[in-house]
Design an enzyme around this catalytic site. Structure first.
Site, PDB file in Angstrom:
ATOM      1  N   ASP A 106      80.907  40.901  40.287  1.00 35.35           N
ATOM      2  CA  ASP A 106      81.187  41.305  38.906  1.00 35.35           C
ATOM      3  C   ASP A 106      82.689  41.184  38.652  1.00 35.35           C
ATOM      4  OD1 ASP A 106      80.591  42.488  36.289  1.00 35.35           O
ATOM      5  OD2 ASP A 106      81.699  44.222  37.028  1.00 35.35           O
ATOM      6  N   SER A 107      83.062  41.176  37.392  1.00 37.36           N
ATOM      7  CA  SER A 107      84.478  41.114  37.026  1.00 37.36           C
ATOM      8  C   SER A 107      85.215  42.404  37.401  1.00 37.36           C
ATOM      9  CB  SER A 107      84.610  40.865  35.525  1.00 37.36           C
ATOM     10  OG  SER A 107      83.945  41.877  34.801  1.00 37.36           O
ATOM     11  N   CYS A 127      77.690  40.231  36.254  1.00 38.10           N
ATOM     12  CA  CYS A 127      78.535  40.145  35.071  1.00 38.10           C
ATOM     13  C   CYS A 127      77.935  39.161  34.063  1.00 38.10           C
ATOM     14  CB  CYS A 127      79.924  39.674  35.500  1.00 38.10           C
ATOM     15  SG  CYS A 127      81.090  39.421  34.152  1.00 38.10           S
ATOM     16  N   GLU A 181      85.565  52.364  29.597  1.00 43.96           N
ATOM     17  CA  GLU A 181      86.539  52.575  30.667  1.00 43.96           C
ATOM     18  C   GLU A 181      87.513  53.712  30.363  1.00 43.96           C
ATOM     19  OE1 GLU A 181      88.141  48.829  32.005  1.00 43.96           O
ATOM     20  OE2 GLU A 181      86.170  48.214  32.751  1.00 43.96           O
ATOM     21  N   CYS A 213      75.946  43.130  28.301  1.00 39.50           N
ATOM     22  CA  CYS A 213      77.227  43.387  28.972  1.00 39.50           C
ATOM     23  C   CYS A 213      77.009  44.538  29.948  1.00 39.50           C
ATOM     24  CB  CYS A 213      78.304  43.753  27.949  1.00 39.50           C
ATOM     25  SG  CYS A 213      79.870  44.295  28.679  1.00 39.50           S
ATOM     26  N   HIS A 257      78.688  47.031  30.771  1.00 37.06           N
ATOM     27  CA  HIS A 257      79.132  48.375  30.369  1.00 37.06           C
ATOM     28  C   HIS A 257      78.227  49.026  29.316  1.00 37.06           C
ATOM     29  CE1 HIS A 257      82.633  47.028  32.488  1.00 37.06           C
ATOM     30  NE2 HIS A 257      83.380  48.055  32.152  1.00 37.06           N
TER      31      HIS A 257
HETATM   32  N1  I24 Z   1      84.578  53.150  33.864  1.00 33.79           N
HETATM   33  C1  I24 Z   1      84.766  51.865  34.073  1.00 33.79           C
HETATM   34  N2  I24 Z   1      85.927  51.300  34.446  1.00 33.79           N
HETATM   35  C2  I24 Z   1      86.995  52.083  34.643  1.00 33.79           C
HETATM   36  C3  I24 Z   1      85.616  53.931  34.060  1.00 33.79           C
HETATM   37  C4  I24 Z   1      86.865  53.459  34.459  1.00 33.79           C
HETATM   38  N3  I24 Z   1      87.712  54.501  34.586  1.00 33.79           N
HETATM   39  C5  I24 Z   1      87.007  55.608  34.241  1.00 33.79           C
HETATM   40  N4  I24 Z   1      85.737  55.278  33.928  1.00 33.79           N
HETATM   41  N5  I24 Z   1      88.163  51.541  35.027  1.00 33.79           N
HETATM   42  O1  I24 Z   1      83.715  51.017  33.922  1.00 33.79           O
HETATM   43  C6  I24 Z   1      88.328  50.115  35.198  1.00 33.79           C
HETATM   44  C7  I24 Z   1      89.650  49.827  35.840  1.00 33.79           C
HETATM   45  N6  I24 Z   1      89.607  49.777  37.301  1.00 33.79           N
HETATM   46  C8  I24 Z   1      90.941  49.974  37.807  1.00 33.79           C
HETATM   47  C9  I24 Z   1      90.977  49.880  39.336  1.00 33.79           C
HETATM   48  O2  I24 Z   1      90.020  50.718  39.948  1.00 33.79           O
HETATM   49  C10 I24 Z   1      88.710  50.610  39.445  1.00 33.79           C
HETATM   50  C11 I24 Z   1      88.659  50.706  37.926  1.00 33.79           C
HETATM   51  C12 I24 Z   1      82.423  51.534  33.717  1.00 33.79           C
HETATM   52  C13 I24 Z   1      81.753  51.888  35.017  1.00 33.79           C
HETATM   53  C14 I24 Z   1      80.309  51.631  34.967  1.00 33.79           C
HETATM   54  C15 I24 Z   1      79.633  51.944  36.246  1.00 33.79           C
HETATM   55  C16 I24 Z   1      84.666  56.155  33.474  1.00 33.79           C
HETATM   56  C17 I24 Z   1      83.507  56.240  34.462  1.00 33.79           C
HETATM   57  C18 I24 Z   1      83.653  56.821  35.709  1.00 33.79           C
HETATM   58  C19 I24 Z   1      82.572  56.925  36.596  1.00 33.79           C
HETATM   59  C20 I24 Z   1      81.325  56.408  36.225  1.00 33.79           C
HETATM   60  C21 I24 Z   1      81.177  55.821  34.979  1.00 33.79           C
HETATM   61  C22 I24 Z   1      82.263  55.724  34.108  1.00 33.79           C
HETATM   62  F1  I24 Z   1      84.839  57.303  36.079  1.00 33.79           F
HETATM   63  F2  I24 Z   1      82.160  55.142  32.935  1.00 33.79           F
HETATM   64  N1  DGL Z   2      81.298  42.523  33.294  1.00 31.79           N
HETATM   65  C1  DGL Z   2      81.565  42.025  31.960  1.00 31.79           C
HETATM   66  C2  DGL Z   2      80.251  41.563  31.294  1.00 31.79           C
HETATM   67  O1  DGL Z   2      79.187  41.966  31.657  1.00 31.79           O
HETATM   68  C3  DGL Z   2      82.220  43.070  31.088  1.00 31.79           C
HETATM   69  C4  DGL Z   2      83.644  43.387  31.493  1.00 31.79           C
HETATM   70  C5  DGL Z   2      84.566  42.196  31.360  1.00 31.79           C
HETATM   71  O2  DGL Z   2      84.816  41.746  30.222  1.00 31.79           O
HETATM   72  O3  DGL Z   2      84.996  41.695  32.388  1.00 31.79           O
HETATM   73  O4  DGL Z   2      80.293  40.745  30.409  1.00 31.79           O
END
Ligand code: I24
Ligand code: DGL
Length: 265
Positions: free
Chosen positions: A9-10, A72, A151, A183, A185
Site C-alpha cells: 500500500d502507499s 491501494c 489521517e 480508496c 481510507h
Molecule cells: N490514520 C491514517 N494515517 C495516519 C491516522 C494517521 N495518523 C492518525 N491516524 N498517518 O490512515 C499517516 C502518516 N504516517 C506517518 C508515518 O507513520 C505512519 C503514519 C488511516 C489508517 C487506516 C487503518 C488516525 C488513526 C489511528 C489508528 C487507526 C485508525 C486511524 F491512529 F484512522
Molecule cells: N491508498 C490510497 C488509495 O487507496 C489512498 C492514500 C493515497 O493517496 O496514497 O487510493
C-alpha cells in the site's frame, strides 16, 4: 513457517484490507509493505505511482510471498497490469473485486465511484464495471480531502461529517443505487458517507470484497496455510516505524507487532 501473503500500500491505509484478512483468514501470515515516506499516491503522477508500486513489488518478490494483494486503489489503478505481467505469483488488486460486487449489488446498474484524484482520472473502476455490465452508468467523484481527514484522526467528528456531506453534494442530481468506497481510507468514513447519500444506496467496500477474492484464489490454487498454522505478521514501512506501529496496534488490536523500517528501492 508458512509463506506469507504479501500486501502493499502507499502507506497505512491498506491496513483496512489487512483487518478484513486477519478476521476472515486467521491462519494466514501477512507481510505488509507501506510506502509511508512517499504517501499519498492519490495526488501523484501516473509515472510516480507506477514506479513506486513496481519498487514495492520487487522488494516483496524477494521475500517468498505466495500471493500479492495490491491494497491501494491508486496503485491498482495504475500498475496492476504491469505487476501481473512481470511476476509468477497470483496478484489481486482492489478494483476488480469492488467493481464486480457493485454490479451484483446494483439493480439499475447506476453506480457511483468515490476515490482519489489519480484513481478517478484513471477510469479503472469505470472500465472494470463496463467489462461486466456494458450498460452501466457510472458517476465518478474524486474526494481529495478525504484521506487527510482520516489521517487527522478526527474522522468521527461532526465537522468531518460536514465536509464529507459537502463533497457528496456533487452527486445530489445523480441517480444511482450503489456507491463504491474506492480508496483504502474510506471505510473509516463509511458512516458519514452513508448518511450523506440517499437511504436506498448500498455501499460496497473494495477492501472487504478483495478479501473474498483472496480466499477464492487461495482455495483454487491450494495455497491455504495449514489449519494448525499460527499467523505471524510483519509490517515494513519506508516511513517512521514508531508511528506506524502505534497505528497497527490500534487498528488491528495487535500487541507489540513486528514493525520494521526499510528503504526502497
Ligand atoms: N490514520 C491514517 N494515517 C495516519 C491516522 C494517521 N495518523 C492518525 N491516524 N498517518 O490512515 C499517516 C502518516 N504516517 C506517518 C508515518 O507513520 C505512519 C503514519 C488511516 C489508517 C487506516 C487503518 C488516525 C488513526 C489511528 C489508528 C487507526 C485508525 C486511524 F491512529 F484512522
Ligand atoms: N491508498 C490510497 C488509495 O487507496 C489512498 C492514500 C493515497 O493517496 O496514497 O487510493
Amino acid at each position: 513457517m508458512e509463506r506469507p501473503i504479501g500486501v502493499i500500500d502507499s502507506g497505512v491505509g491498506g491496513l483496512t484490507v489487512v483487518k478484513e484478512m486477519i478476521q476472515h483468514l486467521p491462519n494466514e501470515s501477512v507481510l505488509y509493505l507501506g510506502d509511508d515516506e512517499r504517501c499519498p499516491y492519490g495526488s501523484r503522477t501516473t509515472e510516480e505511482v507506477h514506479q513506486f508500486t513496481m519498487e514495492m513489488v520487487q522488494k516483496l518478490a524477494t521475500m517468498d510471498i505466495k500471493l500479492l494483494v495490491i491494497a491501494c486503489n491508486t496503485a491498482t489503478a495504475i500498475a496492476l497490469e504491469s505487476v501481473v505481467a512481470a511476476y509468477n505469483f497470483p496478484v489481486i488488486g482492489v478494483i476488480v473485486p469492488g467493481a464486480r460486487a457493485s454490479v451484483n449489488s446494483s439493480t439499475s446498474h447506476k453506480i457511483a465511484v468515490l476515490g482519489t484524484t489519480r484513481t478517478i482520472q484513471s477510469e479503472a473502476y469505470t472500465n472494470e464495471i463496463k467489462k461486466v455490465a456494458a450498460d452501466a452508468l457510472i458517476y465518478p467523484l474524486d474526494c481529495p480531502e478525504f484521506v487527510p481527514l482520516v489521517e487527522s484522526g478526527q474522522y468521527q467528528s461532526e465537522s468531518v461529517k460536514e465536509i464529507v456531506h459537502e463533497r457528496l453534494r456533487h452527486l445530489e442530481h445523480a441517480d444511482f443505487d450503489t456507491a463504491i468506497l474506492g480508496c483504502t481510507h474510506y471505510p473509516l468514513l463509511e458512516h458519514h458517507i452513508e448518511s450523506g447519500l440517499p437511504n436506498h444506496v448500498k455501499i460496497i467496500s473494495s477492501a472487504m470484497e478483495t478479501v473474498k477474492d483472496v480466499e477464492r484464489v487461495l482455495s483454487e490454487r491450494r495455497l491455504f496455510a495449514v489449519k494448525e498454522a499460527v499467523a505471524e505478521h510483519i509490517f515494513l514501512t519506508t516511513g517512521n516505524s514508531k508511528t506506524f506501529k502505534t497505528i497497527v496496534e490500534e487498528w488491528l488490536a495487535l500487541k507489540n507487532p513486528n514493525v520494521q523500517h526499510i528503504q526502497l528501492p
